[in-house]
Write a protein that holds these residues in place. Sequence first.
Motif, PDB file in Angstrom:
ATOM      1  N   UNK A   1     -14.925 -63.626  56.658  1.00 16.56           N
ATOM      2  CA  UNK A   1     -14.990 -64.558  55.442  1.00 16.56           C
ATOM      3  C   UNK A   1     -16.164 -64.013  54.666  1.00 16.56           C
ATOM      4  N   UNK A   2     -17.151 -63.485  55.234  1.00 16.60           N
ATOM      5  CA  UNK A   2     -18.432 -63.067  54.638  1.00 16.60           C
ATOM      6  C   UNK A   2     -18.681 -61.501  54.134  1.00 16.60           C
ATOM      7  N   UNK A   3     -18.611 -60.817  54.852  1.00 13.54           N
ATOM      8  CA  UNK A   3     -18.765 -59.245  54.575  1.00 13.54           C
ATOM      9  C   UNK A   3     -17.997 -58.775  53.229  1.00 13.54           C
ATOM     10  N   UNK A   4     -16.660 -58.959  53.467  1.00 17.48           N
ATOM     11  CA  UNK A   4     -15.777 -58.356  52.225  1.00 17.48           C
ATOM     12  C   UNK A   4     -16.849 -58.855  50.907  1.00 17.48           C
ATOM     13  N   UNK A   5     -16.956 -59.984  50.730  1.00 22.25           N
ATOM     14  CA  UNK A   5     -17.371 -60.301  49.555  1.00 22.25           C
ATOM     15  C   UNK A   5     -18.884 -59.896  49.106  1.00 22.25           C
ATOM     16  N   UNK A   6     -19.825 -59.865  50.228  1.00 23.01           N
ATOM     17  CA  UNK A   6     -21.101 -59.150  50.133  1.00 23.01           C
ATOM     18  C   UNK A   6     -20.903 -57.469  49.735  1.00 23.01           C
ATOM     19  N   UNK A   7     -19.860 -56.858  50.414  1.00 24.56           N
ATOM     20  CA  UNK A   7     -19.741 -55.495  50.218  1.00 24.56           C
ATOM     21  C   UNK A   7     -19.350 -55.136  48.780  1.00 24.56           C
ATOM     22  N   UNK A   8     -18.418 -55.998  48.232  1.00 19.91           N
ATOM     23  CA  UNK A   8     -17.893 -55.982  47.088  1.00 19.91           C
ATOM     24  C   UNK A   8     -18.823 -56.195  45.825  1.00 19.91           C
ATOM     25  N   UNK A   9     -19.695 -57.214  46.056  1.00 18.28           N
ATOM     26  CA  UNK A   9     -20.645 -57.576  45.043  1.00 18.28           C
ATOM     27  C   UNK A   9     -21.707 -56.367  45.065  1.00 18.28           C
ATOM     28  N   UNK A  10     -22.076 -56.066  46.228  1.00 18.55           N
ATOM     29  CA  UNK A  10     -23.032 -54.683  46.280  1.00 18.55           C
ATOM     30  C   UNK A  10     -22.527 -53.550  45.610  1.00 18.55           C
ATOM     31  N   UNK A  11     -21.109 -53.044  45.872  1.00 20.37           N
ATOM     32  CA  UNK A  11     -20.747 -51.773  45.212  1.00 20.37           C
ATOM     33  C   UNK A  11     -20.549 -51.941  43.890  1.00 20.37           C
ATOM     34  N   UNK A  12     -20.294 -53.485  43.319  1.00 23.25           N
ATOM     35  CA  UNK A  12     -20.068 -53.472  41.875  1.00 23.25           C
ATOM     36  C   UNK A  12     -21.206 -53.652  40.798  1.00 23.25           C
ATOM     37  N   UNK A  13     -22.221 -54.408  41.529  1.00 19.63           N
ATOM     38  CA  UNK A  13     -23.390 -54.445  40.605  1.00 19.63           C
ATOM     39  C   UNK A  13     -24.425 -53.638  40.872  1.00 19.63           C
ATOM     40  N   UNK A  14     -24.759 -53.002  42.075  1.00 19.95           N
ATOM     41  CA  UNK A  14     -25.972 -52.294  42.611  1.00 19.95           C
ATOM     42  C   UNK A  14     -25.605 -50.910  42.334  1.00 19.95           C
ATOM     43  N   UNK A  15     -26.628 -50.216  42.041  1.00 17.60           N
ATOM     44  CA  UNK A  15     -26.670 -48.656  42.373  1.00 17.60           C
ATOM     45  C   UNK A  15     -26.500 -48.448  44.012  1.00 17.60           C
ATOM     46  N   UNK A  16     -26.149 -46.934  44.233  1.00 17.42           N
ATOM     47  CA  UNK A  16     -26.021 -46.698  45.449  1.00 17.42           C
ATOM     48  C   UNK A  16     -27.249 -46.529  46.123  1.00 17.42           C
ATOM     49  N   UNK A  17     -28.475 -46.293  45.529  1.00 18.36           N
ATOM     50  CA  UNK A  17     -29.766 -46.060  46.145  1.00 18.36           C
ATOM     51  C   UNK A  17     -29.981 -47.768  46.929  1.00 18.36           C
ATOM     52  N   UNK A  18     -29.649 -48.905  46.288  1.00 16.33           N
ATOM     53  CA  UNK A  18     -29.940 -49.849  46.712  1.00 16.33           C
ATOM     54  C   UNK A  18     -28.891 -50.707  47.760  1.00 16.33           C
ATOM     55  N   UNK A  19     -27.921 -49.876  48.198  1.00 13.28           N
ATOM     56  CA  UNK A  19     -26.773 -50.347  48.770  1.00 13.28           C
ATOM     57  C   UNK A  19     -27.406 -50.923  50.260  1.00 13.28           C
ATOM     58  N   UNK A  20     -28.358 -50.040  50.678  1.00  9.47           N
ATOM     59  CA  UNK A  20     -28.774 -50.511  52.266  1.00  9.47           C
ATOM     60  C   UNK A  20     -29.670 -51.647  52.345  1.00  9.47           C
ATOM     61  N   UNK A  21     -30.481 -51.674  51.013  1.00  8.93           N
ATOM     62  CA  UNK A  21     -31.578 -52.813  50.982  1.00  8.93           C
ATOM     63  C   UNK A  21     -30.588 -54.092  50.843  1.00  8.93           C
ATOM     64  N   UNK A  22     -29.698 -54.097  49.833  1.00  4.45           N
ATOM     65  CA  UNK A  22     -28.905 -55.360  49.584  1.00  4.45           C
ATOM     66  C   UNK A  22     -28.228 -55.769  50.759  1.00  4.45           C
ATOM     67  N   UNK A  23     -27.492 -54.737  51.449  1.00  2.00           N
ATOM     68  CA  UNK A  23     -26.876 -55.153  52.740  1.00  2.00           C
ATOM     69  C   UNK A  23     -27.686 -55.724  53.927  1.00  2.00           C
ATOM     70  N   UNK A  24     -28.979 -55.071  53.775  1.00  2.00           N
ATOM     71  CA  UNK A  24     -30.042 -55.683  54.895  1.00  2.00           C
ATOM     72  C   UNK A  24     -30.225 -56.982  54.292  1.00  2.00           C
ATOM     73  N   UNK A  25     -30.387 -57.485  53.487  1.00  3.34           N
ATOM     74  CA  UNK A  25     -30.865 -58.746  52.962  1.00  3.34           C
ATOM     75  C   UNK A  25     -29.698 -59.597  53.261  1.00  3.34           C
ATOM     76  N   UNK A  26     -28.342 -59.257  52.965  1.00  5.53           N
ATOM     77  CA  UNK A  26     -27.041 -60.056  53.372  1.00  5.53           C
ATOM     78  C   UNK A  26     -26.996 -60.199  54.877  1.00  5.53           C
ATOM     79  N   UNK A  27     -27.598 -59.284  55.510  1.00  2.00           N
ATOM     80  CA  UNK A  27     -27.455 -59.432  57.073  1.00  2.00           C
ATOM     81  C   UNK A  27     -28.443 -60.449  57.728  1.00  2.00           C
ATOM     82  N   UNK A  28     -29.392 -61.075  57.092  1.00  2.00           N
ATOM     83  CA  UNK A  28     -30.343 -62.011  57.269  1.00  2.00           C
ATOM     84  C   UNK A  28     -29.312 -63.265  57.503  1.00  2.00           C
ATOM     85  N   UNK A  29     -28.554 -63.536  56.595  1.00  2.00           N
ATOM     86  CA  UNK A  29     -27.625 -64.758  56.606  1.00  2.00           C
ATOM     87  C   UNK A  29     -26.741 -64.702  57.647  1.00  2.00           C
TER      88      UNK A  29
END
Length: 235
Positions: free
Chosen positions: A194-222
């Motif tokens: 219910x959570x991670x598919x949307x977070x992964x889709x938004x990360x891949x669509x709107x961010x560059x590859x070098x920011x993937x890890x940082x964005x997903x780490x921020x999502x992991x806080x929630x």
Amino acid sequence: MGSCSDVADHANHKPPQDEAHSSSSSAVTERPSRILCPSPANPCADASLLDTYNAYLESKPVLTKALTAATVQGLGAALGSILSSRDSVESSASGNRGGQRRGRRVDWLEVFAFALHGGLLNGPIGHYWFEWLDKNGPKSKSKSMLLDQLCVQPPLLFAMFVFLDMTRAAVREIKPSCGRTLSTIGPTIVSSWRFWPFAMWATFKYLKKKHYTVALNLCSIAWTVYLSKGKKSSE
């Protein structure tokens, strides 16, 4: 009567067996007395076990010392558990003559804990410490011994006891941990979908590859807050 040349040829001629004996004896004298094993990658049948071990110490010193420490400490723990079980058997037999005597046994948890400590901590740390001490330590052997015993061994002993206790506790918790995990893994997987598919889709669509890890780490806080809250409520 033969000529003088025939006599000379007869004198210079050697029997075939003498030539074979001469060549074989020279080959025997030129053969080396022993062939040493130059490296673990090129083992020799004539090399002793000590030669092979020394070759591994030269080529892979940290791994060799780690495996040696694990083996030696595991063996010592096994012998210690056997002796301690024998003492307990003798004391119980003397206190209760009619009781049933138990045989000697090995505490495999203790063996595993000591072997793991030797392989992960004692062997590698000892290698690097003694290398540093040889290059940068005092020239006097007595001062080097005092430096080792007064400054290094106390913290190493403290780390050893902490490591052994943590290892014993971790091994004892494997079975109950597996039971708790099996009871909660199903609902947790459904919640993650219910959570991670949307977070992964938004990360891949709107961010560059070098920011993937940082964005997903921020999502992991929630996600971590959700898991921690669920664990507290279940307790």
